[in-house]
Design a protein around this motif. Structure first.
Motif, mmCIF file in Angstrom:
data_model
loop_
_atom_site.group_PDB
_atom_site.id
_atom_site.type_symbol
_atom_site.label_atom_id
_atom_site.label_comp_id
_atom_site.label_asym_id
_atom_site.label_seq_id
_atom_site.Cartn_x
_atom_site.Cartn_y
_atom_site.Cartn_z
ATOM 1 N N ASP A 98 1.521 9.033 -11.623
ATOM 2 C CA ASP A 98 0.058 9.102 -11.511
ATOM 3 C C ASP A 98 -0.643 9.266 -12.848
ATOM 4 O OD1 ASP A 98 -0.813 8.718 -8.920
ATOM 5 O OD2 ASP A 98 -0.282 10.743 -8.311
ATOM 6 N N SER A 108 -4.831 -0.742 -0.765
ATOM 7 C CA SER A 108 -5.462 -0.187 0.439
ATOM 8 C C SER A 108 -6.799 -0.872 0.704
ATOM 9 C CB SER A 108 -5.660 1.328 0.294
ATOM 10 O OG SER A 108 -6.452 1.624 -0.850
ATOM 11 N N GLN A 109 -7.518 -1.223 -0.369
ATOM 12 C CA GLN A 109 -8.783 -1.955 -0.209
ATOM 13 C C GLN A 109 -8.523 -3.387 0.251
ATOM 14 O OE1 GLN A 109 -9.985 -1.145 -4.300
ATOM 15 N NE2 GLN A 109 -11.695 0.121 -3.575
ATOM 16 N N LEU A 131 -0.082 -1.362 -11.441
ATOM 17 C CA LEU A 131 0.060 -1.718 -10.030
ATOM 18 C C LEU A 131 -0.707 -2.989 -9.702
ATOM 19 C CD1 LEU A 131 -0.407 1.864 -8.525
ATOM 20 C CD2 LEU A 131 1.749 0.648 -8.831
ATOM 21 N N HIS A 140 2.452 1.593 -3.519
ATOM 22 C CA HIS A 140 1.486 1.871 -4.587
ATOM 23 C C HIS A 140 0.761 3.195 -4.428
ATOM 24 C CE1 HIS A 140 0.768 -2.593 -5.935
ATOM 25 N NE2 HIS A 140 2.037 -2.238 -5.977
ATOM 26 N N GLU A 141 0.504 3.619 -3.182
ATOM 27 C CA GLU A 141 -0.431 4.722 -2.986
ATOM 28 C C GLU A 141 0.110 5.895 -2.185
ATOM 29 O OE1 GLU A 141 -4.347 3.209 -1.823
ATOM 30 O OE2 GLU A 141 -3.769 1.241 -2.599
ATOM 31 N N GLU A 142 1.155 5.677 -1.406
ATOM 32 C CA GLU A 142 1.665 6.754 -0.566
ATOM 33 C C GLU A 142 2.930 7.390 -1.137
ATOM 34 O OE1 GLU A 142 1.840 5.482 3.563
ATOM 35 O OE2 GLU A 142 0.164 4.122 3.228
ATOM 36 N N THR A 169 0.840 -1.203 0.000
ATOM 37 C CA THR A 169 0.000 0.000 0.000
ATOM 38 C C THR A 169 0.871 1.248 0.000
ATOM 39 O OG1 THR A 169 -1.807 -1.136 1.159
ATOM 40 C CG2 THR A 169 -1.785 1.267 1.268
ATOM 41 N N TYR A 170 1.932 1.214 0.781
ATOM 42 C CA TYR A 170 2.869 2.342 0.831
ATOM 43 C C TYR A 170 3.516 2.566 -0.537
ATOM 44 C CZ TYR A 170 7.051 5.018 2.060
ATOM 45 O OH TYR A 170 8.046 5.957 2.107
ATOM 46 N N HIS A 217 4.658 6.454 -7.581
ATOM 47 C CA HIS A 217 4.399 5.129 -7.033
ATOM 48 C C HIS A 217 5.445 4.133 -7.545
ATOM 49 C CE1 HIS A 217 0.805 7.166 -5.990
ATOM 50 N NE2 HIS A 217 0.206 7.039 -7.168
ATOM 51 N N LYS A 250 -7.527 -2.177 -5.123
ATOM 52 C CA LYS A 250 -6.258 -1.528 -4.805
ATOM 53 C C LYS A 250 -5.727 -2.142 -3.515
ATOM 54 C CE LYS A 250 -7.677 2.690 -4.490
ATOM 55 N NZ LYS A 250 -7.637 4.169 -4.364
#
Length: 373
Positions: A203, A314-315, A231, A165-167, A162-163, A171, A312
């Protein structure tokens, strides 16, 4: 003597980056401030001249040794095989990609050495080696991985992805999520390692067309067939990894149900027959059946044949960490390469021979074959 790609002056760094250095012209000078430069003699001394007794692992492009620095700090020292031209690319890529990345569930890159023909990476030392060793290796049964540990490994890996891919911006897509690239610390907390195949993923793009790299059994179908990287390829690999963690078996083809199948293929068959819990590793001892079933069903969401149907990370983390009801009506058959060499999924089978020349123009660049233990 200091690492050859780390000069004392900015002018020297720029000169090497412009192309005069052997490797420095491919190294982003911004990383030079983030990691330590080691001399080859320092690392040779730390590993007792790379003594076989200090060997803790071997990757596609070199060997990893345990080392002890003069400060007393333990490190993992990864040497690159001198003959590996392809490995140079992975070596430089790893430095450029994660030199300034820090997260509890990512292996920290401490430093490197590029000195004449010697190329070495230095990482934090992780006590319990790889998940592959702990879960699937010949000595795995001496390490007790109960459900609490396995669940924590799944959750920690999901947090790390998650880090990435999304933070992080841009990415990062790892491209080689598998048991042997997941390291376990003293408390069995997972740390994602080996970023040699990783790619930055801005992005403003939907996918990257790239040469195929990764490991058989973990490759997302759209990536394995056409080199279309997103991703969601990591999400697919993570789903396969979760199934491995639950069942304690390799994702590679094995004798499942009297036929040669991949783990994902067999797991989906058990799911359709209402026997999915049979996949759970009896070595776990007692385990919460509903939670284990939920983890395996989350793995199916991660491995959907169509990338846009996968969640994703995070999901995924949310589905794993919260006791929520999954909408199983949204599940379709996962995408995988079946035992006849065809791609299976909700739309049926597609033979490799039916794939267009342009799709297969991305000749496999770095694909690891995994054999069942």
């Amino acid at each position: 003597m200091r690492c050859s790609c780390f000069g004392a002056s900015v002018a020297e760094k720029r000169k090497r980056k412009s192309g005069s250095g052997q490797f420095g012209h491919d190294l982003d000078e911004n990383v030079l401030e983030n990691i330590k430069a080691f001399s080859y003699n320092e690392l040779r001394s730390a590993t007792d001249n790379f003594h076989p007794s200090n060997k803790i692992g071997r990757g596609g492009f070199g060997t990893v040794y345990k080392g002890t620095l003069t400060s007393g700090k333990h490190v993992a020292v990864k040497t690159l095989a001198a003959q590996s031209k392809q490995g140079v690319r992975e070596f430089l890529n790893e430095i450029n990609t994660i030199s300034n990345v820090r997260h509890p569930n990512l292996v920290e890159l401490i430093g490197c050495c590029v000195q004449e023909a010697d190329r070495v990476l230095v990482y934090e030392y992780v006590e319990n080696k790889s998940l592959d060793h702990a879960l699937l290796g010949p000595t795995s049964r001496t390490i007790k991985l109960d459900w609490e540990k396995r669940s924590a490994i799944c959750l920690g890996t999901a947090r790390g992805l998650t880090y990435l891919h999304e933070e992080l911006v841009p990415h990062i897509v790892h491209r080689d999520i598998k048991a042997s690239n997941l390291l376990l610390d003293r408390e069995f907390n997972p740390k994602i390692g080996d970023f040699g195949l990783a790619k930055l993923f801005p992005d403003d793009i939907t996918h990257i067309s790239t040469r195929i790299a990764g490991t058989t059994g973990y490759l997302a179908p759209e990536y394995a067939l056409g080199g279309q990287l997103t991703l969601k390829a990591d999400v697919y690999s993570f789903g396969v990894l979760v199934l491995e963690i639950v069942c304690g078996r390799s994702s590679a083809k094995g004798d499942w149900g009297g036929a040669e199948k991949f783990l994902l293929e067999w797991a989906w068959q058990l799911h359709e027959e209402g026997r999915l819990l049979e996949l759970a590793d009896p070595e776990m001892g007692e385990f919460p059946e509903e939670e284990v079933l939920r983890y395996m069903k989350v793995a199916f969401f991660c491995t959907q044949a169509a990338a846009n149907r996968r969640p994703k990370m995070s999901q995924v983390l949310d589905m794993l960490s919260r006791n929520i009801r999954l909408n199983e009506k949204q599940l379709t058959a996962p995408g995988f390469f079946n035992s006849s060499g065809s791609l299976s999924g909700p739309s049926g089978k597609k033979s490799f021979s039916e794939t267009t020349t342009s799709q297969m123009s991305s000749v496999p660049d770095t694909i690891t074959q995994v054999t069942p233990r």
